[in-house]
Motif scaffolding. Structure first.
Motif, PDB file in Angstrom:
ATOM      1  N   UNK A  93       0.853  -1.198   0.000  1.00 41.99           N
ATOM      2  CA  UNK A  93       0.000   0.000   0.000  1.00 41.99           C
ATOM      3  C   UNK A  93       0.886   1.243   0.000  1.00 41.99           C
ATOM      4  N   UNK A  94       0.565   2.196  -0.854  1.00 42.17           N
ATOM      5  CA  UNK A  94       1.384   3.394  -0.978  1.00 42.17           C
ATOM      6  C   UNK A  94       1.110   4.351   0.176  1.00 42.17           C
ATOM      7  N   UNK A  95       2.151   4.872   0.775  1.00 41.80           N
ATOM      8  CA  UNK A  95       2.045   5.853   1.853  1.00 41.80           C
ATOM      9  C   UNK A  95       1.305   7.087   1.350  1.00 41.80           C
ATOM     10  N   UNK A  96       0.524   7.707   2.228  1.00 37.86           N
ATOM     11  CA  UNK A  96      -0.263   8.875   1.821  1.00 37.86           C
ATOM     12  C   UNK A  96       0.601  10.024   1.342  1.00 37.86           C
ATOM     13  N   UNK A  97       1.858  10.097   1.835  1.00 31.27           N
ATOM     14  CA  UNK A  97       2.734  11.184   1.431  1.00 31.27           C
ATOM     15  C   UNK A  97       3.171  11.055  -0.019  1.00 31.27           C
ATOM     16  N   UNK A  98       2.989   9.882  -0.593  1.00 30.81           N
ATOM     17  CA  UNK A  98       3.371   9.689  -1.992  1.00 30.81           C
ATOM     18  C   UNK A  98       2.145   9.463  -2.888  1.00 30.81           C
ATOM     19  N   UNK A  99       0.961   9.790  -2.379  1.00 29.29           N
ATOM     20  CA  UNK A  99      -0.261   9.637  -3.160  1.00 29.29           C
ATOM     21  C   UNK A  99      -0.806  11.014  -3.518  1.00 29.29           C
ATOM     22  N   UNK A 100      -0.897  11.295  -4.808  1.00 30.65           N
ATOM     23  CA  UNK A 100      -1.373  12.605  -5.244  1.00 30.65           C
ATOM     24  C   UNK A 100      -2.890  12.642  -5.333  1.00 30.65           C
ATOM     25  N   UNK A 101      -3.472  13.805  -5.100  1.00 32.10           N
ATOM     26  CA  UNK A 101      -4.906  13.995  -5.271  1.00 32.10           C
ATOM     27  C   UNK A 101      -5.271  13.861  -6.746  1.00 32.10           C
ATOM     28  N   UNK A 102      -6.495  13.427  -7.048  1.00 32.13           N
ATOM     29  CA  UNK A 102      -6.900  13.314  -8.454  1.00 32.13           C
ATOM     30  C   UNK A 102      -6.773  14.618  -9.227  1.00 32.13           C
ATOM     31  N   UNK A 103      -7.102  15.756  -8.575  1.00 32.08           N
ATOM     32  CA  UNK A 103      -6.998  17.021  -9.291  1.00 32.08           C
ATOM     33  C   UNK A 103      -5.538  17.370  -9.582  1.00 32.08           C
ATOM     34  N   UNK A 104      -4.634  16.961  -8.709  1.00 29.84           N
ATOM     35  CA  UNK A 104      -3.209  17.205  -8.957  1.00 29.84           C
ATOM     36  C   UNK A 104      -2.731  16.345 -10.125  1.00 29.84           C
ATOM     37  N   UNK A 105      -3.211  15.123 -10.192  1.00 32.24           N
ATOM     38  CA  UNK A 105      -2.851  14.263 -11.319  1.00 32.24           C
ATOM     39  C   UNK A 105      -3.298  14.891 -12.647  1.00 32.24           C
ATOM     40  N   UNK A 106      -4.500  15.428 -12.664  1.00 33.58           N
ATOM     41  CA  UNK A 106      -5.021  16.058 -13.873  1.00 33.58           C
ATOM     42  C   UNK A 106      -4.209  17.295 -14.232  1.00 33.58           C
ATOM     43  N   UNK A 107      -3.828  18.071 -13.215  1.00 37.84           N
ATOM     44  CA  UNK A 107      -3.032  19.276 -13.446  1.00 37.84           C
ATOM     45  C   UNK A 107      -1.668  18.922 -14.062  1.00 37.84           C
ATOM     46  N   UNK A 108      -1.019  17.898 -13.500  1.00 38.41           N
ATOM     47  CA  UNK A 108       0.287  17.492 -14.030  1.00 38.41           C
ATOM     48  C   UNK A 108       0.148  16.934 -15.436  1.00 38.41           C
ATOM     49  N   UNK A 109      -0.884  16.153 -15.688  1.00 39.62           N
ATOM     50  CA  UNK A 109      -1.090  15.588 -17.023  1.00 39.62           C
ATOM     51  C   UNK A 109      -1.269  16.689 -18.061  1.00 39.62           C
ATOM     52  N   UNK A 110      -2.013  17.733 -17.695  1.00 39.16           N
ATOM     53  CA  UNK A 110      -2.225  18.842 -18.624  1.00 39.16           C
ATOM     54  C   UNK A 110      -0.920  19.581 -18.886  1.00 39.16           C
ATOM     55  N   UNK A 111      -0.143  19.856 -17.825  1.00 39.06           N
ATOM     56  CA  UNK A 111       1.144  20.520 -18.013  1.00 39.06           C
ATOM     57  C   UNK A 111       2.088  19.691 -18.866  1.00 39.06           C
ATOM     58  N   UNK A 112       2.106  18.389 -18.620  1.00 37.18           N
ATOM     59  CA  UNK A 112       2.977  17.506 -19.386  1.00 37.18           C
ATOM     60  C   UNK A 112       2.598  17.497 -20.862  1.00 37.18           C
ATOM     61  N   UNK A 113       1.311  17.452 -21.148  1.00 34.78           N
ATOM     62  CA  UNK A 113       0.876  17.458 -22.547  1.00 34.78           C
ATOM     63  C   UNK A 113       1.323  18.735 -23.255  1.00 34.78           C
ATOM     64  N   UNK A 114       1.220  19.866 -22.560  1.00 32.36           N
ATOM     65  CA  UNK A 114       1.635  21.137 -23.162  1.00 32.36           C
ATOM     66  C   UNK A 114       3.139  21.176 -23.403  1.00 32.36           C
ATOM     67  N   UNK A 115       3.916  20.710 -22.437  1.00 34.96           N
ATOM     68  CA  UNK A 115       5.373  20.729 -22.600  1.00 34.96           C
ATOM     69  C   UNK A 115       5.797  19.777 -23.701  1.00 34.96           C
ATOM     70  N   UNK A 116       5.203  18.602 -23.746  1.00 34.43           N
ATOM     71  CA  UNK A 116       5.547  17.650 -24.810  1.00 34.43           C
ATOM     72  C   UNK A 116       5.233  18.236 -26.181  1.00 34.43           C
ATOM     73  N   UNK A 117       4.123  18.947 -26.272  1.00 32.89           N
ATOM     74  CA  UNK A 117       3.773  19.565 -27.553  1.00 32.89           C
ATOM     75  C   UNK A 117       4.775  20.657 -27.923  1.00 32.89           C
ATOM     76  N   UNK A 118       5.197  21.446 -26.941  1.00 31.23           N
ATOM     77  CA  UNK A 118       6.197  22.490 -27.209  1.00 31.23           C
ATOM     78  C   UNK A 118       7.507  21.887 -27.708  1.00 31.23           C
TER      79      UNK A 118
END
Length: 247
Positions: free
Chosen positions: A1-26
């Motif tokens: 089981x993953x420790x809570x300190x290493x578990x991201x909130x769903x909204x944070x996951x979405x935020x990082x995914x969006x940033x990553x998509x933009x950087x990859x496109x750049x």
């Protein structure tokens, strides 16, 4: 089981995914504009001040390369990530004190900031027991400012000239001379800085043909760095948002 300190909130996951998509496109667009193969440019996600949970999210999204600036933060974060069963390629990209070399070689796969013969020797000694050589990039000083780190191109200084530092790395069995790294100097336009770096890199590769890595460019100037031959771009805020305040 993953420790809570290493578990991201769903909204944070979405935020990082969006940033990553933009950087990859750049990066893809910059490579296309420069007539370069996208596979020739590696994005390093700079996670300084961001939690281990962000590193795990990035890894889950296919990011393989992660960069850190400070050993006191990076060592613990790398251990947390490893405990979660994830093994990114760790890049140490900040200025490095010799007394931190032994700690850094325990988790880093690449050190980008070798800027003196003494540091090269310290890393070589610390890395002697590694299974594989530590990849090392020589940090280049574009403007000669000693406060910002970097070996000096064209200098015969036996401790901090670019070629003496490169030879110290290349001559150490525990290290592999991988290439060069630079930061655009304060007050310089990125175009000027990376054009100068490209000149230095061309001369450097004539002497060290296997040292092809060129680490340059960050969130605000990665396109210009790619145009001038960067093989590794170091991206933090464009990928992960505004940095948390350092404590």
């Amino acid at each position: 089981m993953t420790d809570s300190s290493t578990t991201a909130r769903p909204d944070r996951r979405a935020e990082i995914a969006a940033g990553l998509a933009q950087v990859r496109a750049r990066i893809a667009d910059a490579c296309a504009d420069a007539g370069r193969d996208r596979a020739d440019v590696t994005m390093i996600a700079v996670t300084k001040t961001y939690p281990a949970s962000d590193v795990l999210v990035l890894a889950g999204l296919g990011v393989t390369d992660v960069g850190e600036n400070r050993d006191q933060e990076a060592a613990g974060k790398a251990a947390e990530v490893a405990a979660a069963g994830v093994s990114p390629r760790w890049h140490f990209i900040g200025q490095l004190q010799r007394n931190k070399a032994r700690s850094v070689v325990r988790y880093a796969d690449v050190v980008h900031s070798v800027d003196s013969v003494r540091l090269a020797r310290a890393l070589a000694s610390a890395a002697a027991d590694r299974e594989r050589p530590l990849d090392a990039l020589v940090q280049v000083s574009i403007d000669g400012d000693p406060d910002r780190g970097g070996a000096l191109p064209g200098s015969a200084d036996p401790g901090a000239g670019l070629e003496p530092v490169a030879e110290a790395v290349a001559g150490a069995p525990a290290l592999r001379l991988a290439g060069l790294m630079a930061v655009a100097p304060l007050g310089w336009e990125p175009e000027r800085a990376f054009a100068r770096l490209a000149e230095v890199a061309e001369s450097f590769r004539a002497l060290h043909p296997g040292a092809t890595a060129l680490s340059a460019g960050m969130s605000g100037d990665l396109e210009i760095a790619i145009r001038y031959g960067a093989t590794h771009v170091r991206v933090g805020s464009a990928l992960l948002g505004m940095r948390p305040t350092l404590r």
